[in-house]
Design a protein around this motif. Structure first.
Motif, PDB file in Angstrom:
ATOM      1  N   THR A  80      -0.384  12.179  -2.658  1.00  0.00           N
ATOM      2  CA  THR A  80       0.835  11.702  -3.308  1.00  0.00           C
ATOM      3  C   THR A  80       1.941  11.586  -2.269  1.00  0.00           C
ATOM      4  O   THR A  80       2.030  12.414  -1.365  1.00  0.00           O
ATOM      5  CB  THR A  80       1.280  12.693  -4.398  1.00  0.00           C
ATOM      6  N   TYR A  81       2.766  10.560  -2.395  1.00  0.00           N
ATOM      7  CA  TYR A  81       3.956  10.477  -1.549  1.00  0.00           C
ATOM      8  C   TYR A  81       5.080   9.790  -2.302  1.00  0.00           C
ATOM      9  O   TYR A  81       4.876   9.118  -3.307  1.00  0.00           O
ATOM     10  CB  TYR A  81       3.675   9.788  -0.214  1.00  0.00           C
ATOM     11  N   GLY A  85      12.332   6.430  -3.857  1.00  0.00           N
ATOM     12  CA  GLY A  85      12.595   7.108  -5.120  1.00  0.00           C
ATOM     13  C   GLY A  85      11.429   7.118  -6.103  1.00  0.00           C
ATOM     14  O   GLY A  85      11.553   7.638  -7.205  1.00  0.00           O
ATOM     15  N   ASN A  86      10.304   6.543  -5.738  1.00  0.00           N
ATOM     16  CA  ASN A  86       9.140   6.507  -6.618  1.00  0.00           C
ATOM     17  C   ASN A  86       8.007   7.343  -6.040  1.00  0.00           C
ATOM     18  O   ASN A  86       7.754   7.312  -4.837  1.00  0.00           O
ATOM     19  CB  ASN A  86       8.641   5.060  -6.782  1.00  0.00           C
ATOM     20  N   TYR A  87       7.330   8.072  -6.911  1.00  0.00           N
ATOM     21  CA  TYR A  87       6.158   8.832  -6.496  1.00  0.00           C
ATOM     22  C   TYR A  87       4.912   8.005  -6.764  1.00  0.00           C
ATOM     23  O   TYR A  87       4.720   7.490  -7.867  1.00  0.00           O
ATOM     24  CB  TYR A  87       6.056  10.151  -7.266  1.00  0.00           C
ATOM     25  N   GLU A 107      -7.129  -0.164  -9.211  1.00  0.00           N
ATOM     26  CA  GLU A 107      -7.705   1.083  -9.717  1.00  0.00           C
ATOM     27  C   GLU A 107      -7.528   2.154  -8.655  1.00  0.00           C
ATOM     28  O   GLU A 107      -7.727   1.904  -7.473  1.00  0.00           O
ATOM     29  CB  GLU A 107      -9.186   0.906 -10.039  1.00  0.00           C
ATOM     30  N   GLY A 108      -7.130   3.346  -9.093  1.00  0.00           N
ATOM     31  CA  GLY A 108      -7.001   4.462  -8.166  1.00  0.00           C
ATOM     32  C   GLY A 108      -5.606   4.723  -7.650  1.00  0.00           C
ATOM     33  O   GLY A 108      -5.418   5.544  -6.750  1.00  0.00           O
ATOM     34  N   VAL A 109      -4.584   4.043  -8.214  1.00  0.00           N
ATOM     35  CA  VAL A 109      -3.200   4.262  -7.797  1.00  0.00           C
ATOM     36  C   VAL A 109      -2.344   4.442  -9.048  1.00  0.00           C
ATOM     37  O   VAL A 109      -2.452   3.664  -9.991  1.00  0.00           O
ATOM     38  CB  VAL A 109      -2.643   3.091  -6.970  1.00  0.00           C
ATOM     39  N   LYS A 110      -1.507   5.479  -9.036  1.00  0.00           N
ATOM     40  CA  LYS A 110      -0.636   5.753 -10.181  1.00  0.00           C
ATOM     41  C   LYS A 110       0.805   5.892  -9.719  1.00  0.00           C
ATOM     42  O   LYS A 110       1.081   6.242  -8.575  1.00  0.00           O
ATOM     43  CB  LYS A 110      -1.075   7.028 -10.899  1.00  0.00           C
ATOM     44  N   ARG A 152       2.661  11.011   5.913  1.00  0.00           N
ATOM     45  CA  ARG A 152       2.673  12.315   5.275  1.00  0.00           C
ATOM     46  C   ARG A 152       2.366  12.131   3.788  1.00  0.00           C
ATOM     47  O   ARG A 152       3.256  12.051   2.963  1.00  0.00           O
ATOM     48  CB  ARG A 152       4.002  13.005   5.460  1.00  0.00           C
ATOM     49  N   CYS A 153       1.117  12.063   3.512  1.00  0.00           N
ATOM     50  CA  CYS A 153       0.657  11.927   2.135  1.00  0.00           C
ATOM     51  C   CYS A 153       0.056  13.271   1.753  1.00  0.00           C
ATOM     52  O   CYS A 153      -0.964  13.685   2.291  1.00  0.00           O
ATOM     53  CB  CYS A 153      -0.385  10.810   2.068  1.00  0.00           C
TER      54      CYS A 153
END
Length: 156
Positions: A80-81, A85-87, A107-110, A152-153
């Motif tokens: 996650t990164y 302003g968005n995660y 697919e695979g990203v939220k 930096r994820c």
């Protein structure tokens, strides 16, 4: 004073070897015109006018079909990164269809919206803006915010 050239018959073994070499050259994917599989994910994004920062550092191409744009990328781990302003949350495998200025069937990203993670289904580039579609919500961000891949994820 003319040169005296004698022709030598070509052996059938030479002909057979030449035919085998030609067949091998034109039927082996790595030797033919199929270099599309050698592209890294960031090159694929850039060739479609999309910023490479849409993927974190360390992604590799597992599959890419240059005709359809279908692709699958692998990450070392889910992570996650936060950007602009968005995660964003990435699974270890991300797949999509990439075309010029667009990523669909993601697919695979939220994307984190309030306190819930919602799957991103589409990303469109419209001039200097990126528009993310996640469920019934759309978020926009400037393209330049994604010019650099996040190094930096954090592990999920």
């Amino acid at each position: 004073m003319g040169a005296n050239f004698q022709s030598k018959p070509i052996s059938w073994i030479s002909i057979l070897c030449s035919i085998i070499l030609l067949l091998t050259y034109f039927t082996t994917p790595s030797l033919s015109a199929s270099t599309k599989y050698d592209l890294n994910p960031y090159d694929i994004l850039l060739r479609n006018n999309l910023p490479k920062g849409l993927l974190p550092v360390g992604a590799i191409t597992q599959h890419f079909d240059g005709n359809t744009g279908k692709c699958t990328f692998k990450l070392n781990h889910s992570c996650t990164y936060k950007i602009d302003g968005n995660y964003l949350k990435f699974e270890s495998t991300v797949s999509a269809i990439i075309s010029s200025n667009s990523i669909s069937n993601v697919e695979g990203v939220k994307l984190k919206i309030v306190s819930q993670w919602v799957s991103i289904t589409k990303v469109n580039r419209i001039q200097d803006q990126l528009k993310f579609a996640a469920g019934n919500v759309a978020r926009q961000s400037l393209v330049h915010n994604f010019n650099v891949s996040p190094s930096r994820c954090a592990d999920v």
